[in-house]
Design a protein around this motif. Structure first.
Motif, PDB file in Angstrom:
ATOM      1  N   LEU A  56       0.827  -1.201   0.000  1.00 53.95           N
ATOM      2  CA  LEU A  56       0.000   0.000   0.000  1.00 53.95           C
ATOM      3  C   LEU A  56       0.866   1.256   0.000  1.00 53.95           C
ATOM      4  CD1 LEU A  56      -2.986   0.767   0.011  1.00 53.95           C
ATOM      5  CD2 LEU A  56      -2.869   0.928   2.494  1.00 53.95           C
ATOM      6  N   ALA A  57       1.980   1.227   0.746  1.00 57.04           N
ATOM      7  CA  ALA A  57       2.890   2.370   0.751  1.00 57.04           C
ATOM      8  C   ALA A  57       3.533   2.573  -0.621  1.00 57.04           C
ATOM      9  CB  ALA A  57       3.972   2.160   1.810  1.00 57.04           C
ATOM     10  N   ALA A  58       3.880   1.479  -1.287  1.00 53.57           N
ATOM     11  CA  ALA A  58       4.518   1.565  -2.603  1.00 53.57           C
ATOM     12  C   ALA A  58       3.570   2.086  -3.672  1.00 53.57           C
ATOM     13  CB  ALA A  58       5.048   0.190  -3.000  1.00 53.57           C
ATOM     14  N   ILE A  59       2.265   1.933  -3.449  1.00 49.17           N
ATOM     15  CA  ILE A  59       1.280   2.351  -4.443  1.00 49.17           C
ATOM     16  C   ILE A  59       1.204   3.867  -4.558  1.00 49.17           C
ATOM     17  CG2 ILE A  59      -1.246   2.479  -4.794  1.00 49.17           C
ATOM     18  CD1 ILE A  59      -1.346  -0.444  -3.860  1.00 49.17           C
ATOM     19  N   VAL A  60       1.526   4.598  -3.495  1.00 49.88           N
ATOM     20  CA  VAL A  60       1.360   6.054  -3.495  1.00 49.88           C
ATOM     21  C   VAL A  60       2.095   6.727  -4.654  1.00 49.88           C
ATOM     22  CG1 VAL A  60       1.702   8.175  -2.198  1.00 49.88           C
ATOM     23  CG2 VAL A  60       0.939   6.111  -1.008  1.00 49.88           C
ATOM     24  N   PRO A  61       3.432   6.580  -4.785  1.00 50.30           N
ATOM     25  CA  PRO A  61       4.104   7.239  -5.913  1.00 50.30           C
ATOM     26  C   PRO A  61       3.696   6.676  -7.269  1.00 50.30           C
ATOM     27  CG  PRO A  61       5.624   5.788  -4.768  1.00 50.30           C
ATOM     28  CD  PRO A  61       4.395   5.862  -3.928  1.00 50.30           C
ATOM     29  N   THR A  62       3.387   5.391  -7.310  1.00 53.15           N
ATOM     30  CA  THR A  62       2.978   4.772  -8.569  1.00 53.15           C
ATOM     31  C   THR A  62       1.676   5.369  -9.073  1.00 53.15           C
ATOM     32  OG1 THR A  62       3.957   2.713  -7.776  1.00 53.15           O
ATOM     33  CG2 THR A  62       2.551   2.572  -9.719  1.00 53.15           C
ATOM     34  N   ALA A  63       0.709   5.533  -8.181  1.00 49.44           N
ATOM     35  CA  ALA A  63      -0.575   6.102  -8.568  1.00 49.44           C
ATOM     36  C   ALA A  63      -0.439   7.561  -8.987  1.00 49.44           C
ATOM     37  CB  ALA A  63      -1.561   5.972  -7.404  1.00 49.44           C
ATOM     38  N   ILE A  64       0.446   8.294  -8.315  1.00 50.63           N
ATOM     39  CA  ILE A  64       0.643   9.702  -8.665  1.00 50.63           C
ATOM     40  C   ILE A  64       1.161   9.838 -10.096  1.00 50.63           C
ATOM     41  CG2 ILE A  64       2.034  11.751  -8.181  1.00 50.63           C
ATOM     42  CD1 ILE A  64       1.901  11.000  -5.215  1.00 50.63           C
ATOM     43  N   VAL A  65       2.218   9.119 -10.413  1.00 50.60           N
ATOM     44  CA  VAL A  65       2.817   9.231 -11.746  1.00 50.60           C
ATOM     45  C   VAL A  65       1.866   8.679 -12.813  1.00 50.60           C
ATOM     46  CG1 VAL A  65       4.704   8.430 -13.206  1.00 50.60           C
ATOM     47  CG2 VAL A  65       5.166   9.177 -10.865  1.00 50.60           C
ATOM     48  N   GLY A  66       1.223   7.555 -12.514  1.00 50.64           N
ATOM     49  CA  GLY A  66       0.302   6.986 -13.477  1.00 50.64           C
ATOM     50  C   GLY A  66      -0.858   7.911 -13.792  1.00 50.64           C
ATOM     51  N   SER A  67      -1.408   8.571 -12.771  1.00 56.20           N
ATOM     52  CA  SER A  67      -2.531   9.476 -12.991  1.00 56.20           C
ATOM     53  C   SER A  67      -2.101  10.718 -13.777  1.00 56.20           C
ATOM     54  CB  SER A  67      -3.149   9.887 -11.650  1.00 56.20           C
ATOM     55  OG  SER A  67      -2.213  10.584 -10.846  1.00 56.20           O
ATOM     56  N   ILE A  68      -0.872  11.186 -13.553  1.00 51.95           N
ATOM     57  CA  ILE A  68      -0.362  12.326 -14.318  1.00 51.95           C
ATOM     58  C   ILE A  68      -0.294  11.981 -15.803  1.00 51.95           C
ATOM     59  CG2 ILE A  68       1.694  13.733 -14.771  1.00 51.95           C
ATOM     60  CD1 ILE A  68       2.197  13.728 -11.755  1.00 51.95           C
ATOM     61  N   THR A  69       0.118  10.770 -16.097  1.00 54.45           N
ATOM     62  CA  THR A  69       0.217  10.338 -17.489  1.00 54.45           C
ATOM     63  C   THR A  69      -1.154  10.283 -18.149  1.00 54.45           C
ATOM     64  OG1 THR A  69       2.106   8.979 -16.833  1.00 54.45           O
ATOM     65  CG2 THR A  69       1.186   8.590 -19.019  1.00 54.45           C
ATOM     66  N   TYR A  70      -2.142   9.740 -17.436  1.00 53.68           N
ATOM     67  CA  TYR A  70      -3.500   9.721 -17.979  1.00 53.68           C
ATOM     68  C   TYR A  70      -4.078  11.135 -18.066  1.00 53.68           C
ATOM     69  CZ  TYR A  70      -4.096   4.644 -18.011  1.00 53.68           C
ATOM     70  OH  TYR A  70      -3.994   3.306 -18.314  1.00 53.68           O
ATOM     71  N   LEU A  71      -3.693  12.001 -17.131  1.00 52.30           N
ATOM     72  CA  LEU A  71      -4.131  13.394 -17.164  1.00 52.30           C
ATOM     73  C   LEU A  71      -3.647  14.086 -18.431  1.00 52.30           C
ATOM     74  CD1 LEU A  71      -5.233  16.039 -15.912  1.00 52.30           C
ATOM     75  CD2 LEU A  71      -3.056  16.255 -14.695  1.00 52.30           C
ATOM     76  N   ALA A  72      -2.391  13.846 -18.785  1.00 48.60           N
ATOM     77  CA  ALA A  72      -1.837  14.459 -19.992  1.00 48.60           C
ATOM     78  C   ALA A  72      -2.595  14.021 -21.243  1.00 48.60           C
ATOM     79  CB  ALA A  72      -0.360  14.101 -20.118  1.00 48.60           C
ATOM     80  N   ALA A  73      -3.170  12.812 -21.183  1.00 51.79           N
ATOM     81  CA  ALA A  73      -3.938  12.302 -22.321  1.00 51.79           C
ATOM     82  C   ALA A  73      -5.415  12.678 -22.230  1.00 51.79           C
ATOM     83  CB  ALA A  73      -3.795  10.786 -22.408  1.00 51.79           C
ATOM     84  N   GLY A  74      -5.799  13.416 -21.178  1.00 54.84           N
ATOM     85  CA  GLY A  74      -7.187  13.826 -21.014  1.00 54.84           C
ATOM     86  C   GLY A  74      -8.127  12.695 -20.682  1.00 54.84           C
ATOM     87  N   ARG A  75      -7.663  11.705 -19.913  1.00 56.91           N
ATOM     88  CA  ARG A  75      -8.443  10.505 -19.629  1.00 56.91           C
ATOM     89  C   ARG A  75      -8.801  10.379 -18.156  1.00 56.91           C
ATOM     90  NH1 ARG A  75     -10.384   8.472 -24.410  1.00 56.91           N
ATOM     91  NH2 ARG A  75      -8.742   8.455 -25.975  1.00 56.91           N
ATOM     92  N   ILE A  76      -9.200  11.478 -17.515  1.00 56.40           N
ATOM     93  CA  ILE A  76      -9.594  11.440 -16.111  1.00 56.40           C
ATOM     94  C   ILE A  76     -10.901  12.212 -15.934  1.00 56.40           C
ATOM     95  CG2 ILE A  76      -9.020  12.200 -13.772  1.00 56.40           C
ATOM     96  CD1 ILE A  76      -6.128  11.676 -14.329  1.00 56.40           C
ATOM     97  N   ASP A  77     -11.831  11.624 -15.191  1.00 58.28           N
ATOM     98  CA  ASP A  77     -13.069  12.291 -14.787  1.00 58.28           C
ATOM     99  C   ASP A  77     -12.862  12.769 -13.355  1.00 58.28           C
ATOM    100  OD1 ASP A  77     -15.646  12.873 -13.715  1.00 58.28           O
ATOM    101  OD2 ASP A  77     -16.580  11.621 -15.259  1.00 58.28           O
ATOM    102  N   TYR A  78     -12.649  14.074 -13.173  1.00 58.00           N
ATOM    103  CA  TYR A  78     -12.264  14.601 -11.867  1.00 58.00           C
ATOM    104  C   TYR A  78     -13.384  14.501 -10.839  1.00 58.00           C
ATOM    105  CZ  TYR A  78      -8.446  16.530 -14.577  1.00 58.00           C
ATOM    106  OH  TYR A  78      -7.366  16.666 -15.404  1.00 58.00           O
TER     107      TYR A  78
END
Length: 263
Positions: A56-78
């Motif tokens: 669970l601790a390791a997921i924190v940075p992974t989720a941050i970077v992964g979400s930024i990548t999807y954000l750049a592609a416009g694939r997030i419903d805020y």
């Protein structure tokens, strides 16, 4: 208290676990924990409780970077991500409290059953790739908060991000496209996993050294996973991930049986 790091838990083993988890996180829109946990148990020699907390601790940075990548592609419903996170934070708090109290044997077999259940679900439900958007209403909002509560509880108890629940639910129940569902899932995992990790630190369950190594490696590898997500169809993605889950569950079950015989 956190157990001392064993000789088997060398940095390169933890890094390998992180790379695998990072690729899966980006490719399938999950935190990667559902496979990081079995890898920490089988490769790093952790018990189920410490593996869940470390994952669970390791997921924190992974989720941050992964979400930024999807954000750049416009694939997030805020809006959906915020509503999911409201329930996710509360559920994660409850899940981590149960993690501390549940006997290891129960925790291990519950995790194996959960993994197999997710694998079966992914084989049965194969929604087509679509670019649909969520139609918001009061009931849709309540449903998202409740879904977040379930995701957060599973996240805190099993050390997973919860994307294995969030992504198919957002697609089949709320009508999201698969890429938007994956990006939204990763964004809501950030506050959910942070909340659970804070609780695990207070409970002295988490191996922060191992979590940092796994998290950094997973973060670096998540970019490749997101690239794969845009290449795979939903059917290929579901079949592949289901196969990986079955392998992980079998490995954990065999280890549990071996440990029982030794005892």
């Amino acid at each position: 208290m956190t157990e001392p790091v064993s000789a088997r838990e060398s940095w390169w083993i933890l890094a390998i676990v992180g790379v695998i988890g990072g690729v899966l996180s980006g490719a399938f829109g999950v935190g990667g924990g559902i496979l990081i946990v079995p890898l920490l148990v089988t490769l790093a020699g952790m018990d189920q409780r410490r593996a869940s907390a470390t994952s669970l601790a390791a997921i924190v940075p992974t989720a941050i970077v992964g979400s930024i990548t999807y954000l750049a592609a416009g694939r997030i419903d805020y809006v959906a991500a915020i509503l999911l996170a409201v329930g996710g934070v509360a559920g994660s708090w409850a899940g981590t409290r149960l993690l501390k109290k549940l006997p290891l044997g129960w925790l291990r077999w519950l995790f194996i059953g959960f993994v197999l259940l997710i694998a079966v679900r992914m084989l049965i439900l194969l929604p087509p790739r679509a670019e649909g958007s969520l139609d918001y209403s009061v009931w849709a909002g309540v449903g998202l908060v409740f879904l977040g509560l379930l995701i957060g509880f599973a996240s805190g108890l099993f050390g997973i991000g919860g994307g294995v629940i969030a992504v198919p639910a957002l697609m089949t129940i709320f009508g999201m496209g698969d890429l938007t569902a994956k990006g939204t899932s990763l964004l809501m995992l950030i506050p959910t996993s942070i909340t659970g990790t804070v609780q695990n630190v207070r409970g002295r369950l988490v191996d922060l050294r191992a979590g940092l190594i796994v998290g950094v490696a997973a973060t670096a590898a998540s970019f490749a996973g997101v690239w794969l997500a845009f290449l795979m169809s939903p059917a290929v993605s579901s079949y592949l991930f289901a196969a990986l889950l079955v392998v992980a569950a079998v490995q954990l079950a065999l280890k549990a049986l071996r440990d029982r015989r030794k005892a």
